[in-house]
Design an enzyme around this catalytic site. Sequence first.
Site, mmCIF file in Angstrom:
data_model
loop_
_atom_site.group_PDB
_atom_site.id
_atom_site.type_symbol
_atom_site.label_atom_id
_atom_site.label_comp_id
_atom_site.label_asym_id
_atom_site.label_seq_id
_atom_site.Cartn_x
_atom_site.Cartn_y
_atom_site.Cartn_z
ATOM 1 N N ILE A 1 1.267 -1.151 0.083
ATOM 2 C CA ILE A 1 -0.102 0.178 -0.186
ATOM 3 C C ILE A 1 0.958 1.240 -0.007
ATOM 4 O O ILE A 1 0.569 2.128 -0.833
ATOM 5 C CB ILE A 1 -1.064 0.185 1.277
ATOM 6 C CG1 ILE A 1 -1.976 -1.367 1.210
ATOM 7 C CG2 ILE A 1 -1.692 1.417 1.375
ATOM 8 C CD1 ILE A 1 -2.637 -1.264 2.572
ATOM 9 N N GLN B 1 2.518 1.846 -3.590
ATOM 10 C CA GLN B 1 1.247 2.355 -4.406
ATOM 11 C C GLN B 1 1.046 3.800 -3.969
ATOM 12 O O GLN B 1 0.679 4.668 -4.932
ATOM 13 C CB GLN B 1 -0.094 1.537 -4.144
ATOM 14 C CG GLN B 1 -1.270 2.241 -4.869
ATOM 15 C CD GLN B 1 -0.990 2.232 -6.446
ATOM 16 O OE1 GLN B 1 -0.308 1.530 -7.004
ATOM 17 N NE2 GLN B 1 -1.969 3.345 -7.039
ATOM 18 N N GLU B 2 0.799 4.201 -2.900
ATOM 19 C CA GLU B 2 0.519 5.420 -2.415
ATOM 20 C C GLU B 2 1.530 6.494 -2.513
ATOM 21 O O GLU B 2 1.247 7.644 -2.972
ATOM 22 C CB GLU B 2 -0.117 5.578 -0.932
ATOM 23 C CG GLU B 2 -1.130 4.699 -0.348
ATOM 24 C CD GLU B 2 -2.309 5.464 -1.008
ATOM 25 O OE1 GLU B 2 -2.426 6.385 -1.829
ATOM 26 O OE2 GLU B 2 -3.410 5.050 -0.504
ATOM 27 N N SER B 3 2.811 6.122 -2.356
ATOM 28 C CA SER B 3 3.833 7.351 -2.278
ATOM 29 C C SER B 3 5.303 6.770 -2.711
ATOM 30 O O SER B 3 6.052 7.655 -2.680
ATOM 31 C CB SER B 3 3.952 7.777 -0.730
ATOM 32 O OG SER B 3 4.393 6.582 0.139
#
Length: 464
Positions: free
Chosen positions: A288, A291-293
């Site tokens: 996650i 994917q986010e940052s």
Amino acid sequence: MLSACVDKPSTLERIKEDGVLRVITRNSPATYFQDRNGETGFEYELVKRFADDLGVKLEIETADNLDDLFGQLGKPNGPVLAAAGLVSSERRKQQVRFSHPYLEVTPQIIYRNGQSRPTNAADLAGKKIIVLKGSTHAEQLAELKKQNPAIEYEESDAVEVVDLLRMVDEGQIDLTLVDSNEVAMNQVYFPNVRVAFDLGDASNQSWAVAAGEDNSLLNEVNSYLDKVGKNGTLQRLKDRYYGHVDVLGYMGAYTFAQHLQQRLPKYEKHFKTFAKEEKVDWRLLAAIGYQESLWQPAVTSKTGVRGLMMLTQNTAQAMGVSNRLDAKQSIMGGAKYLAKIKDELDDDIAEPDRTWFALAAYNVGTGHLDDARKLAQKDGLNPNKWLDVKKMLPRLSQKQWYSKTRYGYARGGEPVHFVANIRRYYDILTWVTQPQLEGNQVVEGNLHVPGVNKTKPPEENPQL
Ligand code: BLG
């Protein structure tokens, strides 16, 4: 006692009578290894389905090296099938019988980025080259050496393909020769590894049975492989194991490998700590975060969502995060939030779908996710299956649909990509954190990144 002239049961009959299919393979990421759910790997998954079709139990044995593998296969009361990423060759055909092919591969010369790139066989002279002992690659080099005696190479039975790639990546050897599927799989792990050129034509991987007259097992294997070739199962497995570069793109795979080395080690302990606290898999949290940052703590989205785990102001507040740009707090907040929304999902949603639903809710919110589930129900689809609900989510951005939902408009396409990407990163993280890839430092579930701490990392790419 049966006399020798009484019809002996065929190999296939024996397998069915015993209720066990004994298979020999190699312990490597492209064949067979242990992951978060136990045994896995491309060959394992393919052969497990075969055993299931036969209605028998699968028993896997691993060989120390290729010679050992072929030796075991011939033995009385030994394994009856080899599923080990084997390419058929004339020499091997004298020893075993090969099935129909299931995977086309090309032998590739591998070199290290930054070194001069060999472009033909003559360029191999004067280089330090290691290949697997007993491999078709060793056979190929032996042939080349006949024409070009200046080529020197070593065969090793103490290593696996990942070790060879690591040795090139770290500059311990100049070149190796491995199959294209192994390169595709490992590109996301070894950023310095590059394909120099294809050495020879494509060949095919096949399963092997011992030499002999009894075709019962071979015929069964062939019809199984034909079947999975036609019904899409084989393609799905290929995409899952070897499709990383296709999906991420070459640059994406390269970037991922770099970030794995340069960024993840800084946050790994936080992922582990909070994953444990919240009873989720740390690799899922890490996926996650990627994917986010791209594992960067100081990012802000156009919409003001911030930090490594991209928390909204509301979520951060609710999870007790005072500074969203603090990586540790962000990971703590993300882990808590994921566990919370997963827990609150409808009891009818079972794993693994439950995890994919929780990810979608992380991104789009539980309200919109519920709307999509209702749309699925109305369409006669299953609101508890991710495969069905993900078809509905994009409708949330079309007025004809969202105007009739409770929570209204949402960018419904975003969570679909979000979940797909995270599953891909999660898969990759799962196998890069398994012991086979960790060289001599076998520590279950720990990430040992080759080269880390040895070389100063190059400038990080701040681009999101
Ligand atoms: C999520 C929140 C959810 C929230 C949804 O937005 O943020 N998740 C987190 O904070 C972890 O809580 O659901 S709600 O509370 O029920 O409304 C919906 O508002 C974050 C998303 C938004 C998204 N990233 C985590 O996936 C994001 O930043 N989108 C904008 C992208 S861009 O800047 O426009 O390109």
